[in-house]
Design a protein around this motif. Sequence first.
Motif, mmCIF file in Angstrom:
data_model
loop_
_atom_site.group_PDB
_atom_site.id
_atom_site.type_symbol
_atom_site.label_atom_id
_atom_site.label_comp_id
_atom_site.label_asym_id
_atom_site.label_seq_id
_atom_site.Cartn_x
_atom_site.Cartn_y
_atom_site.Cartn_z
ATOM 1 N N GLY A 1 0.817 -1.207 0.000
ATOM 2 C CA GLY A 1 0.000 0.000 0.000
ATOM 3 C C GLY A 1 0.851 1.256 0.000
ATOM 4 O O GLY A 1 2.072 1.214 0.154
ATOM 5 N N ARG A 2 0.179 2.383 -0.166
ATOM 6 C CA ARG A 2 0.850 3.681 -0.181
ATOM 7 C C ARG A 2 0.102 4.663 0.702
ATOM 8 O O ARG A 2 -1.127 4.631 0.803
ATOM 9 C CB ARG A 2 0.937 4.245 -1.610
ATOM 10 N N GLU A 3 0.849 5.538 1.360
ATOM 11 C CA GLU A 3 0.280 6.610 2.157
ATOM 12 C C GLU A 3 0.730 7.937 1.562
ATOM 13 O O GLU A 3 1.858 8.073 1.094
ATOM 14 C CB GLU A 3 0.724 6.498 3.611
ATOM 15 N N GLY A 4 -0.162 8.926 1.597
ATOM 16 C CA GLY A 4 0.154 10.207 0.985
ATOM 17 C C GLY A 4 -0.109 10.194 -0.505
ATOM 18 O O GLY A 4 -0.377 9.149 -1.115
ATOM 19 N N GLY A 5 -0.063 11.380 -1.102
ATOM 20 C CA GLY A 5 -0.258 11.502 -2.530
ATOM 21 C C GLY A 5 -1.686 11.202 -2.953
ATOM 22 O O GLY A 5 -2.567 10.929 -2.131
ATOM 23 N N ALA A 6 -1.911 11.233 -4.246
ATOM 24 C CA ALA A 6 -3.230 10.889 -4.771
ATOM 25 C C ALA A 6 -3.555 9.431 -4.495
ATOM 26 O O ALA A 6 -4.722 9.048 -4.370
ATOM 27 C CB ALA A 6 -3.267 11.169 -6.278
ATOM 28 N N GLN A 7 -2.515 8.600 -4.373
ATOM 29 C CA GLN A 7 -2.719 7.179 -4.130
ATOM 30 C C GLN A 7 -3.172 6.903 -2.697
ATOM 31 O O GLN A 7 -3.771 5.861 -2.418
ATOM 32 C CB GLN A 7 -1.423 6.404 -4.405
ATOM 33 N N GLY A 8 -2.871 7.813 -1.765
ATOM 34 C CA GLY A 8 -3.139 7.566 -0.364
ATOM 35 C C GLY A 8 -4.601 7.381 -0.044
ATOM 36 O O GLY A 8 -4.963 6.584 0.835
ATOM 37 N N ILE A 9 -5.474 8.093 -0.735
ATOM 38 C CA ILE A 9 -6.904 7.982 -0.445
ATOM 39 C C ILE A 9 -7.504 6.715 -1.056
ATOM 40 O O ILE A 9 -8.538 6.206 -0.582
ATOM 41 C CB ILE A 9 -7.655 9.244 -0.910
ATOM 42 N N ASP A 10 -6.842 6.150 -2.074
ATOM 43 C CA ASP A 10 -7.344 4.925 -2.693
ATOM 44 C C ASP A 10 -7.400 3.778 -1.698
ATOM 45 O O ASP A 10 -8.228 2.870 -1.833
ATOM 46 C CB ASP A 10 -6.452 4.511 -3.866
ATOM 47 N N GLU A 11 -6.492 3.803 -0.699
ATOM 48 C CA GLU A 11 -6.437 2.718 0.279
ATOM 49 C C GLU A 11 -7.694 2.660 1.143
ATOM 50 O O GLU A 11 -7.923 1.672 1.847
ATOM 51 C CB GLU A 11 -5.201 2.891 1.173
ATOM 52 N N TYR A 12 -8.510 3.705 1.115
ATOM 53 C CA TYR A 12 -9.693 3.785 1.971
ATOM 54 C C TYR A 12 -10.996 3.741 1.157
ATOM 55 O O TYR A 12 -12.064 4.052 1.671
ATOM 56 C CB TYR A 12 -9.639 5.066 2.805
ATOM 57 N N LEU A 13 -10.864 3.350 -0.106
ATOM 58 C CA LEU A 13 -12.017 3.349 -1.009
ATOM 59 C C LEU A 13 -12.211 1.979 -1.649
ATOM 60 O O LEU A 13 -11.242 1.313 -2.027
ATOM 61 C CB LEU A 13 -11.832 4.394 -2.111
ATOM 62 N N ASP A 14 -13.459 1.571 -1.766
ATOM 63 C CA ASP A 14 -13.813 0.400 -2.566
ATOM 64 C C ASP A 14 -14.226 0.859 -3.957
ATOM 65 O O ASP A 14 -14.734 1.974 -4.132
ATOM 66 C CB ASP A 14 -14.986 -0.345 -1.931
ATOM 67 N N VAL A 15 -14.042 0.000 -4.926
ATOM 68 C CA VAL A 15 -14.455 0.271 -6.300
ATOM 69 C C VAL A 15 -15.726 -0.536 -6.586
ATOM 70 O O VAL A 15 -15.766 -1.752 -6.381
ATOM 71 C CB VAL A 15 -13.348 -0.105 -7.300
ATOM 72 N N LYS A 16 -16.762 0.144 -7.043
ATOM 73 C CA LYS A 16 -18.043 -0.502 -7.336
ATOM 74 C C LYS A 16 -18.420 -0.249 -8.791
ATOM 75 O O LYS A 16 -18.383 0.885 -9.263
ATOM 76 C CB LYS A 16 -19.141 0.044 -6.427
ATOM 77 N N LEU A 17 -18.789 -1.318 -9.482
ATOM 78 C CA LEU A 17 -19.291 -1.212 -10.840
ATOM 79 C C LEU A 17 -20.821 -1.228 -10.811
ATOM 80 O O LEU A 17 -21.429 -2.119 -10.195
ATOM 81 C CB LEU A 17 -18.801 -2.371 -11.699
ATOM 82 N N VAL A 18 -21.439 -0.262 -11.477
ATOM 83 C CA VAL A 18 -22.895 -0.233 -11.629
ATOM 84 C C VAL A 18 -23.193 -0.424 -13.123
ATOM 85 O O VAL A 18 -22.804 0.404 -13.951
ATOM 86 C CB VAL A 18 -23.499 1.094 -11.128
ATOM 87 N N ALA A 19 -23.839 -1.532 -13.439
ATOM 88 C CA ALA A 19 -24.229 -1.823 -14.824
ATOM 89 C C ALA A 19 -25.729 -1.610 -14.941
ATOM 90 O O ALA A 19 -26.513 -2.228 -14.226
ATOM 91 C CB ALA A 19 -23.852 -3.257 -15.185
ATOM 92 N N HIS A 20 -26.131 -0.737 -15.858
ATOM 93 C CA HIS A 20 -27.516 -0.301 -15.950
ATOM 94 C C HIS A 20 -28.047 -0.564 -17.355
ATOM 95 O O HIS A 20 -27.509 -0.040 -18.347
ATOM 96 C CB HIS A 20 -27.578 1.199 -15.621
ATOM 97 N N VAL A 21 -29.095 -1.382 -17.432
ATOM 98 C CA VAL A 21 -29.740 -1.617 -18.724
ATOM 99 C C VAL A 21 -30.897 -0.639 -18.886
ATOM 100 O O VAL A 21 -31.724 -0.464 -17.981
ATOM 101 C CB VAL A 21 -30.269 -3.064 -18.816
ATOM 102 N N LEU A 22 -30.963 0.021 -20.037
ATOM 103 C CA LEU A 22 -31.990 1.016 -20.305
ATOM 104 C C LEU A 22 -33.203 0.333 -20.949
ATOM 105 O O LEU A 22 -33.089 -0.295 -22.010
ATOM 106 C CB LEU A 22 -31.451 2.088 -21.257
ATOM 107 N N GLY A 23 -34.337 0.402 -20.313
ATOM 108 C CA GLY A 23 -35.545 -0.205 -20.846
ATOM 109 C C GLY A 23 -35.567 -1.697 -20.612
ATOM 110 O O GLY A 23 -34.788 -2.265 -19.865
ATOM 111 N N ASP A 24 -36.498 -2.386 -21.304
ATOM 112 C CA ASP A 24 -36.715 -3.797 -21.090
ATOM 113 C C ASP A 24 -36.052 -4.664 -22.153
ATOM 114 O O ASP A 24 -36.025 -5.882 -22.035
ATOM 115 C CB ASP A 24 -38.213 -4.120 -21.102
ATOM 116 N N ALA A 25 -35.526 -4.022 -23.204
ATOM 117 C CA ALA A 25 -34.955 -4.807 -24.288
ATOM 118 C C ALA A 25 -33.694 -5.526 -23.838
ATOM 119 O O ALA A 25 -32.951 -5.043 -22.996
ATOM 120 C CB ALA A 25 -34.650 -3.897 -25.472
ATOM 121 N N VAL A 26 -33.436 -6.680 -24.381
ATOM 122 C CA VAL A 26 -32.236 -7.459 -24.084
ATOM 123 C C VAL A 26 -31.451 -7.639 -25.376
ATOM 124 O O VAL A 26 -31.983 -8.155 -26.363
ATOM 125 C CB VAL A 26 -32.591 -8.834 -23.481
ATOM 126 N N ASP A 27 -30.187 -7.205 -25.376
ATOM 127 C CA ASP A 27 -29.348 -7.380 -26.558
ATOM 128 C C ASP A 27 -28.804 -8.806 -26.601
ATOM 129 O O ASP A 27 -28.432 -9.344 -25.574
ATOM 130 C CB ASP A 27 -28.174 -6.388 -26.502
#
Length: 488
Positions: free
Chosen positions: A462-488
Amino acid sequence: MDTYSTATLYINGKWVEADRGASFEVTDPSSGQVIGVAADAGTAETERAIAAASDAFPNWRAQNAYTRAAALLRMHELMLERSEDLALLMSLEQGKPLRAARNEIRYAADFLIWFAEEAKRIYGSTIPSSRTNQRLTVLRQPIGVVAGITPWNYPVSMITRKVAPAIAAGCSIVVKPAEQTPLCARAVFDIFDEADLPPGVVNLITTSRPSEVGDAFLRSRAIRKLTFTGSTAVGKMLASRASESMKRVSLELGGHAPFIVFDDADVEHAAKGAALAKYLNTGQACISPNRIYVQRGSIGRFVNVLTDRARRLRPGSGVDESSTIGPLIDMTAVTKMEQQVADAVGKGAQVAIGGERLREDGLDGGNFFAPTVLTGVSPAMSIYNEETFGPIAPVIAFDTEDEVVAMANDTEYGLASYVYTKDLARAVRVSEALRFGIVGINDINPTAAAAPFGGLGESGVGREGGAQGIDEYLDVKLVAHVLGDAVD
């Protein structure tokens, strides 16, 4: 010191004593005298602090970035306003000279203002999808409740380096400082208290029983991240046990920094730099030069200047303005210095200066060891292979660039390294070849709140300080959103 002698637990926005009024004494390493007492917490108090942090987390994560930034800016202002009092307390409790203590307070305050700004830069992203009716969004969200374990050698800045990114990210935190420096932690949390954070966002547990508090941290399912600065042995144990509940860990551990001086360098400048870096905080820094490699043609001049700089240092109490080097933290550290010198001399090294515990001129009551320079150091000696964490500078001769890079990399540690050369091509080659998280080129202070700090291998993750320092305290979440009812 009476101000800092009671109720040093901060739980759920209130100052409280430990259960049954338990406390332990805090001593001045320069004299051995008691300078105060701190609350001695155990499992029950730690669990209450974790519960407070857990209860506070949902509301704190919901606050906008500007609210979190404002709290950090207020902390920054208060720390600068009280910088002299904090520096004096640090010199008394930890031992470093006032000038170094003042520098640390400024460094500590830098983390508060840096992460106040980074709180407003927790960016997400969108990803082009191969499906026309799908949108992909990436969010970065606070990880949750954090447990922070901080060391005694930098008792203020190591707190802000962990607390600032945690609360900037929207996390809540419980901090356990080193048992040698609980009074500095109390003074820092006085500032946090006055910044008007919601109760439970920051919590302080002082103790003389670190393993008991650590066990409570590791057992807790509420704690989702553990951040630790300390020894490699303890860091490995914490990482192993944290894996049982899949806690995220950040570990800033030991170092064994090489300091390389080529013949083409300004040798006198390099020797002065080596002295400043080696004897800073009496050598009690994880980035302190531990193996000083000097190209054979320059070693005589280098040792002469380094020895002269060591001779000029004035050992004494940190609160004495005339002192330029303070005590070691305890007698165990002094004993380690004596053992490393004895081992090196027994295997052929020479003592250019120092090499012994200091007892004269009123220093006999403290943990003082003479600023030391050893020459003729070889790989057979313990000081060549072990982190010293004290004021001993071992000097080793080398002949070629390839040879010294191989020697420097011959360690399981990978935190900091230093290179002195006037050859730009060599600086690039060697910095890229060194297996360390930090490389200083003609620079003995390659650290800043704005820069990532951390190592490779057994120096941690891990890293402390810098722009990287705050990443250690964050989770990454993917939100996948389908528009409407159609299915490709």
